[in-house]
Design a protein around this motif. Sequence first.
Motif, PDB file in Angstrom:
ATOM      1  N   SER A   1       1.716  -6.482  -7.607  1.00  0.00           N
ATOM      2  CA  SER A   1       0.749  -6.443  -6.509  1.00  0.00           C
ATOM      3  C   SER A   1       1.364  -5.804  -5.277  1.00  0.00           C
ATOM      4  CB  SER A   1       0.271  -7.865  -6.176  1.00  0.00           C
ATOM      5  OG  SER A   1      -0.357  -8.469  -7.292  1.00  0.00           O
ATOM      6  N   GLY A   2       2.621  -6.180  -4.984  1.00  0.00           N
ATOM      7  CA  GLY A   2       3.300  -5.612  -3.830  1.00  0.00           C
ATOM      8  C   GLY A   2       3.497  -4.114  -3.957  1.00  0.00           C
ATOM      9  N   ALA A   3       3.873  -3.655  -5.137  1.00  0.00           N
ATOM     10  CA  ALA A   3       4.088  -2.224  -5.354  1.00  0.00           C
ATOM     11  C   ALA A   3       2.786  -1.438  -5.210  1.00  0.00           C
ATOM     12  CB  ALA A   3       4.689  -1.992  -6.741  1.00  0.00           C
ATOM     13  N   LEU A   4       1.704  -1.973  -5.761  1.00  0.00           N
ATOM     14  CA  LEU A   4       0.412  -1.299  -5.636  1.00  0.00           C
ATOM     15  C   LEU A   4      -0.059  -1.289  -4.187  1.00  0.00           C
ATOM     16  CD1 LEU A   4      -1.318  -2.748  -8.828  1.00  0.00           C
ATOM     17  CD2 LEU A   4      -0.470  -0.413  -8.501  1.00  0.00           C
ATOM     18  N   ASN A   5       0.208  -2.372  -3.475  1.00  0.00           N
ATOM     19  CA  ASN A   5      -0.128  -2.427  -2.053  1.00  0.00           C
ATOM     20  C   ASN A   5       0.637  -1.368  -1.264  1.00  0.00           C
ATOM     21  OD1 ASN A   5       1.015  -3.732   0.714  1.00  0.00           O
ATOM     22  ND2 ASN A   5      -1.135  -4.248   0.467  1.00  0.00           N
ATOM     23  N   MET A   6       1.939  -1.220  -1.540  1.00  0.00           N
ATOM     24  CA  MET A   6       2.743  -0.232  -0.818  1.00  0.00           C
ATOM     25  C   MET A   6       2.343   1.190  -1.185  1.00  0.00           C
ATOM     26  SD  MET A   6       6.606  -1.619  -0.385  1.00  0.00           S
ATOM     27  CE  MET A   6       6.977  -3.312   0.085  1.00  0.00           C
ATOM     28  N   TRP A   7       1.926   1.396  -2.418  1.00  0.00           N
ATOM     29  CA  TRP A   7       1.432   2.725  -2.817  1.00  0.00           C
ATOM     30  C   TRP A   7       0.193   3.088  -2.012  1.00  0.00           C
ATOM     31  CZ3 TRP A   7      -3.387   2.741  -5.587  1.00  0.00           C
ATOM     32  CH2 TRP A   7      -3.881   4.029  -5.813  1.00  0.00           C
ATOM     33  N   TYR A   8      -0.775   2.197  -1.966  1.00  0.00           N
ATOM     34  CA  TYR A   8      -2.041   2.515  -1.318  1.00  0.00           C
ATOM     35  C   TYR A   8      -1.919   2.561   0.204  1.00  0.00           C
ATOM     36  CZ  TYR A   8      -7.074   2.605  -0.523  1.00  0.00           C
ATOM     37  OH  TYR A   8      -8.339   2.968  -0.139  1.00  0.00           O
ATOM     38  N   ASP A   9      -1.069   1.703   0.755  1.00  0.00           N
ATOM     39  CA  ASP A   9      -0.954   1.582   2.210  1.00  0.00           C
ATOM     40  C   ASP A   9       0.145   2.444   2.815  1.00  0.00           C
ATOM     41  OD1 ASP A   9      -3.076  -0.086   2.544  1.00  0.00           O
ATOM     42  OD2 ASP A   9      -1.911  -1.929   2.762  1.00  0.00           O
ATOM     43  N   ALA A  10       0.662   3.399   2.068  1.00  0.00           N
ATOM     44  CA  ALA A  10       1.781   4.209   2.578  1.00  0.00           C
ATOM     45  C   ALA A  10       1.431   4.916   3.877  1.00  0.00           C
ATOM     46  CB  ALA A  10       2.208   5.221   1.516  1.00  0.00           C
ATOM     47  N   ASP A  11       0.174   5.349   4.013  1.00  0.00           N
ATOM     48  CA  ASP A  11      -0.217   6.082   5.223  1.00  0.00           C
ATOM     49  C   ASP A  11      -0.171   5.208   6.469  1.00  0.00           C
ATOM     50  OD1 ASP A  11      -2.344   4.594   4.161  1.00  0.00           O
ATOM     51  OD2 ASP A  11      -3.867   5.939   4.992  1.00  0.00           O
ATOM     52  N   ILE A  12      -0.691   3.992   6.368  1.00  0.00           N
ATOM     53  CA  ILE A  12      -0.672   3.122   7.543  1.00  0.00           C
ATOM     54  C   ILE A  12       0.686   2.447   7.720  1.00  0.00           C
ATOM     55  CG2 ILE A  12      -3.156   2.749   7.588  1.00  0.00           C
ATOM     56  CD1 ILE A  12      -2.763   0.118   6.173  1.00  0.00           C
ATOM     57  N   ASP A  13       1.417   2.229   6.630  1.00  0.00           N
ATOM     58  CA  ASP A  13       2.769   1.684   6.754  1.00  0.00           C
ATOM     59  C   ASP A  13       3.659   2.619   7.555  1.00  0.00           C
ATOM     60  OD1 ASP A  13       2.197  -0.598   5.370  1.00  0.00           O
ATOM     61  OD2 ASP A  13       3.157   0.005   3.499  1.00  0.00           O
TER      62      ASP A  13
END
Length: 307
Positions: free
Chosen positions: A66-78
Amino acid sequence: MAGTAGSARSGISLAEPRDFLALLKPRVMSLVVLTAITGLMMAPGSIDASLAVVAVLSIALGAGASGALNMWYDADIDAIMTRTAGRPVPAGRIEPRTALAFGLALSGLSVMVLGLAANWFSAALLAFTIFFYAVVYTMGLKRSTPQNIVIGGAAGAFPPMIGWAVVTGGVSLESAILFLIIFLWTPPHFWALSLFKMKDYGRAGIPMLPNVAGEAATRFQILLYSLILVPVGAAPFALGFAGPVYGVASIGLGAYFLWLAFATYRMPDADPKMLPAKKLFGFSILYLFALFVILLGEAIVARAGLL
């Protein structure tokens, strides 16, 4: 950072093992593991030790997925937020497609192993949890509604129910109470953080409650959820499935949680230091960990026949 991102685009991998570990959000995973083990140990019935280890590892891998998928999708705002800019994907150490493949592979592996080792009900619950966090929360709620944390908090509340289901093949009132403790804890925890990270969330375009409804409304919601959380936190003792140590601790810790929530409520708008909110955020982590550590300790003692 620009050079690092350029190296990633050119196909040169700068990833180290610690970067893939960071994709799993190990701090979040530690809470998932603790609460899942607590649910597993509190559940009625026996379970083989090796099976328990495999089950917990599967749940941990699911949380990491879940964390990896979250970081993939949120890379732009991260990349915009100071709190998250150093994560492996926005920093360019891991390519987005690699993070996506990593998350999907771990998702499938964790669910399959849990289903084969324990039962398919717990595996289905784990699969739903991954889906809820990665798709419903990350892709759907986080950028669209100030209630993102309230609804999305369910994803982090499922692990004790999964642990319970590993042993029993189902859920119960007791596991639902454990779920509710985490679910109700999530809004005051994250809204306290959002109060002193408003600028970060604002730059990223995330509609956190302070940015949308204002600081005063957020402080009121923190107090409201805290008033509901603390009695629910004491419910395991009141309902007879936790012991006196937990009862005393839940009341004492809950009282201090409420005191900090009230101090945060009374905090003026645009407070440059926001010390009450920062104290509440820090203590909220201790509060949840302490409750589940005590529940786990009592369950271990009970299973050992010492109670």
